[in-house]
Design a protein around this motif. Sequence first.
Motif, PDB file in Angstrom:
ATOM      1  N   GLN A 199       0.812  -1.231   0.000  1.00  0.00           N
ATOM      2  CA  GLN A 199       0.000   0.000   0.000  1.00  0.00           C
ATOM      3  C   GLN A 199       0.840   1.273   0.000  1.00  0.00           C
ATOM      4  N   TRP A 200       1.957   1.252  -0.748  1.00  0.00           N
ATOM      5  CA  TRP A 200       2.865   2.398  -0.741  1.00  0.00           C
ATOM      6  C   TRP A 200       2.217   3.678  -1.253  1.00  0.00           C
ATOM      7  N   ARG A 201       1.080   3.559  -1.948  1.00  0.00           N
ATOM      8  CA  ARG A 201       0.469   4.775  -2.500  1.00  0.00           C
ATOM      9  C   ARG A 201      -0.106   5.688  -1.418  1.00  0.00           C
ATOM     10  N   THR A 202      -0.562   5.119  -0.299  1.00  0.00           N
ATOM     11  CA  THR A 202      -1.104   5.973   0.755  1.00  0.00           C
ATOM     12  C   THR A 202      -0.395   5.821   2.097  1.00  0.00           C
ATOM     13  N   SER A 203       0.253   4.675   2.336  1.00  0.00           N
ATOM     14  CA  SER A 203       0.705   4.382   3.700  1.00  0.00           C
ATOM     15  C   SER A 203       2.198   4.607   3.873  1.00  0.00           C
ATOM     16  N   TRP A 204       2.574   5.453   4.835  1.00  0.00           N
ATOM     17  CA  TRP A 204       3.991   5.693   5.110  1.00  0.00           C
ATOM     18  C   TRP A 204       4.667   4.436   5.634  1.00  0.00           C
ATOM     19  N   LEU A 205       3.921   3.600   6.360  1.00  0.00           N
ATOM     20  CA  LEU A 205       4.509   2.361   6.868  1.00  0.00           C
ATOM     21  C   LEU A 205       4.880   1.431   5.708  1.00  0.00           C
ATOM     22  N   SER A 206       3.996   1.386   4.713  1.00  0.00           N
ATOM     23  CA  SER A 206       4.279   0.569   3.538  1.00  0.00           C
ATOM     24  C   SER A 206       5.467   1.142   2.759  1.00  0.00           C
ATOM     25  N   ARG A 207       5.496   2.470   2.635  1.00  0.00           N
ATOM     26  CA  ARG A 207       6.612   3.128   1.924  1.00  0.00           C
ATOM     27  C   ARG A 207       7.923   2.834   2.618  1.00  0.00           C
ATOM     28  N   GLU A 208       7.890   2.825   3.966  1.00  0.00           N
ATOM     29  CA  GLU A 208       9.093   2.522   4.733  1.00  0.00           C
ATOM     30  C   GLU A 208       9.579   1.105   4.413  1.00  0.00           C
ATOM     31  N   ALA A 209       8.626   0.176   4.351  1.00  0.00           N
ATOM     32  CA  ALA A 209       8.998  -1.211   4.050  1.00  0.00           C
ATOM     33  C   ALA A 209       9.678  -1.293   2.683  1.00  0.00           C
ATOM     34  N   VAL A 210       9.079  -0.646   1.682  1.00  0.00           N
ATOM     35  CA  VAL A 210       9.620  -0.684   0.319  1.00  0.00           C
ATOM     36  C   VAL A 210      10.998  -0.026   0.269  1.00  0.00           C
ATOM     37  N   MET A 211      11.081   1.177   0.881  1.00  0.00           N
ATOM     38  CA  MET A 211      12.342   1.939   0.858  1.00  0.00           C
ATOM     39  C   MET A 211      13.464   1.175   1.549  1.00  0.00           C
ATOM     40  N   SER A 212      13.166   0.564   2.695  1.00  0.00           N
ATOM     41  CA  SER A 212      14.228  -0.105   3.448  1.00  0.00           C
ATOM     42  C   SER A 212      14.782  -1.277   2.651  1.00  0.00           C
ATOM     43  N   VAL A 213      13.909  -2.033   2.018  1.00  0.00           N
ATOM     44  CA  VAL A 213      14.396  -3.172   1.227  1.00  0.00           C
ATOM     45  C   VAL A 213      15.194  -2.681   0.017  1.00  0.00           C
ATOM     46  N   ALA A 214      14.690  -1.613  -0.639  1.00  0.00           N
ATOM     47  CA  ALA A 214      15.413  -1.054  -1.787  1.00  0.00           C
ATOM     48  C   ALA A 214      16.793  -0.573  -1.355  1.00  0.00           C
ATOM     49  N   ALA A 215      16.857   0.140  -0.220  1.00  0.00           N
ATOM     50  CA  ALA A 215      18.136   0.671   0.267  1.00  0.00           C
ATOM     51  C   ALA A 215      19.096  -0.465   0.578  1.00  0.00           C
ATOM     52  N   LEU A 216      18.592  -1.511   1.253  1.00  0.00           N
ATOM     53  CA  LEU A 216      19.464  -2.625   1.639  1.00  0.00           C
ATOM     54  C   LEU A 216      19.974  -3.366   0.401  1.00  0.00           C
ATOM     55  N   LEU A 217      19.114  -3.506  -0.623  1.00  0.00           N
ATOM     56  CA  LEU A 217      19.538  -4.223  -1.835  1.00  0.00           C
ATOM     57  C   LEU A 217      20.590  -3.420  -2.605  1.00  0.00           C
TER      58      LEU A 217
END
Lengths: 254, 290
Positions: free
Chosen positions: B70-88
Motif C-alpha cells: 500500500q505504498w500509494r497511501t501508507s507511510w509504513l508501507s513506503r518505509e517497508a519498500v524503501m528499506s528493502v530497496a536501500a538494503l539491496l
Amino acid sequence: MTELPKKTQRKLGLVIDLDTCVGCHACVISCKGWNTENYGAPLSDQDPYGAAPSGTFLNRVHSYEVQPLATSAKVQPPAQLIHFPKSCLHCEDAPCVTVCPTGASYKRVEDGIVLVNESDCIGCGLCAWACPYGAREKDEAEGVMKKCTLCVDRIYNENLEEVDRIPTCVRTCPSGARHFGDFADPDSHVSRLTAERGGMDLMPEMGTKPVNKYLPPRPKDTLPEIDVLAPYLAPVDEAPGGFLGWLDKTLEKL
Amino acid sequence: MHPAPSVILFTTFSGLGFGLLAWLGLGFPAVTGLTAFVFFTIAYACAVGGLMASAFHLGRPERALKAFTQWRTSWLSREAVMSVAALLVMGVYAIGTIFFATALPLVGVLGAVLCLLTVFTTSMIYTQLKTVPRWHSPLTPVMFLALAVAGGALLAGQTTAAAVLLVLAGAVLVATWVHGDGAFARSGTTLATATGLGTIGTPRAFEPPHTGTNYLLREFVFVVGRKHGMKLRIIAFVLAIALPVILLLVPFSHWLALVAVLSHVAGVLVARWLFFAQAEHVVGLYYGKR
C-alpha cells in the motif's frame, strides 16, 4: 486499496442522541454479543473472571459531567450528567484507512462503511494510532484489529426479519437514543434528525468528516413553581375565632 | 503513547544503521576488503536488526509481506519498500567494495539517498498522525534525519563531521522538546471538542466505560515516568550529544571512539523512549487522561 473513495453511493451511519441516552450499556452488550457470535474473529476477553479483566469492545459508553456557566437567573446551575456512547464514526476522510500498510482497512464505495479484512491485517496497530476517537481495538487473542462494522452482516441479511436489519446497538437501545440510516439522502430519518436537532461532529478540527452525528442534549426545562397540593393547603379561615383563634394567637406568641 | 521496547530499538538502531550506510555509500570512509566487510556488517546488523525488532510488535508477523503493497497511501508501507530497496542497492555497493575493491559511485550515491529516504519514511509514520500533536510537526523528520546522519558519521569515524552534526542534532532535539511541550494545547483539541459538549459548559470525565483497563489505555495513555521527563532529557542530551562531542574533540583513540558510540546509542535510546512516553494521544481526553 487504502485509497479513500472520492464519493460513496450511500453514507450509512448512526445518529446518537445524547439527550435520550440513559447510559444503560445495553448497546455495549448487544454489540459484544453479536460481533462475537457472527462475522470475523470473536471479541476476546483476557482474565474475564480474574483480578484484572480486560477485553475487546467495539462500542463503549462514557459518562461526562458538564457544569453549565452561571447566569443571573441561575447563579449555581446544577451540573448535567451526559452518557456518551462511542463507536466507529465511519469517517468520510478516514485516517485509519490510508495509514494501513497491507490494504486490510478499506472504506466501501457502495455504502461508506469502514471495514477491516481480518485475513490481511498484520496487527501493526497504526490505524488505531491514527484514529482520534479510539474506535479501533486490537484483539489480544487474535492479533488483528477489530472495529465496528455497522453490523454489515445484519443490515443486508435477508435471513433476518426486516425489523432486525439494523445494527444491533440500534435494535437494542431501550430509550431510542440510537438511529441508523443513510446520510446521503437528505430526506432520511437520520438526515432530518441531524438537521432538526443540530447534529454535531466529534473533534471537527481533526478533519476526519465523521458520518455519525451526535445530537446535543436539549436545554433543561425551567419549570414554574407548581405545587399540585397547594389548593388543599391554603388557609380556609383567615381569622379564626373560638378555640382555634386562641390556639393560633398562643402559638404565634411562642 | 506506550513506549514499546521493540519500536524504540527499531527506530534507534535502524536510524543508526541506515545513517552509517549512507556515509559508506558516499565513500566516507572509502574502505575496501576486510575493513569494508567490518563496516558493512555493523551497518547491516543495526539496520536489519532494527527492522526485525519492528516485526515483534505485529499481531500477525507471518503476514508482514503484505505490508509492501500500500505504498500509494501508507507511510509504513513506503518505509517497508524503501528499506528493502536501500538494503539491496547498498548490498551491490558493499559486494563491490568488499570482494572487488571497487566502489561504484553511482550505486553508492543512489544507495545513500535511499537510506536517508528510509529514515524519512520512518519519521513520517509518526509525523503524519494528527492524533498525537507532539509528533505532528516538521521537526519530527528533521530530528530523525539529524540523529541518523550524526550517528552514522560517528560510526563511520568521520570525527570532524560527526562533531558538527552532533551539535546540530542536539539543537534539533532540544527544539523538538521545546516545541513539543506546547503542541497538545496548540492543537485546540480538548474534551469540549471531543464530546461536543463545550456549548453547555465545562465537561469533565465522570465515569469511564469500564472499571478495568483496555487496549486504548494500554497503547495510548502512558503516564508513567513523565515525572522524571526533565531529568531524562538531560541524561539523553548528555549521553547522545555532549559526551560524544567532547570525546571527539580530545585526541583520537579507538577506545574513546567506542565509548563515544556506546554513549550516543544509549542517549538516543533514552531520547526515543521519551519520544513515545511523552507523546499524548487525543483519545486520552475521552478517559479524562492525557
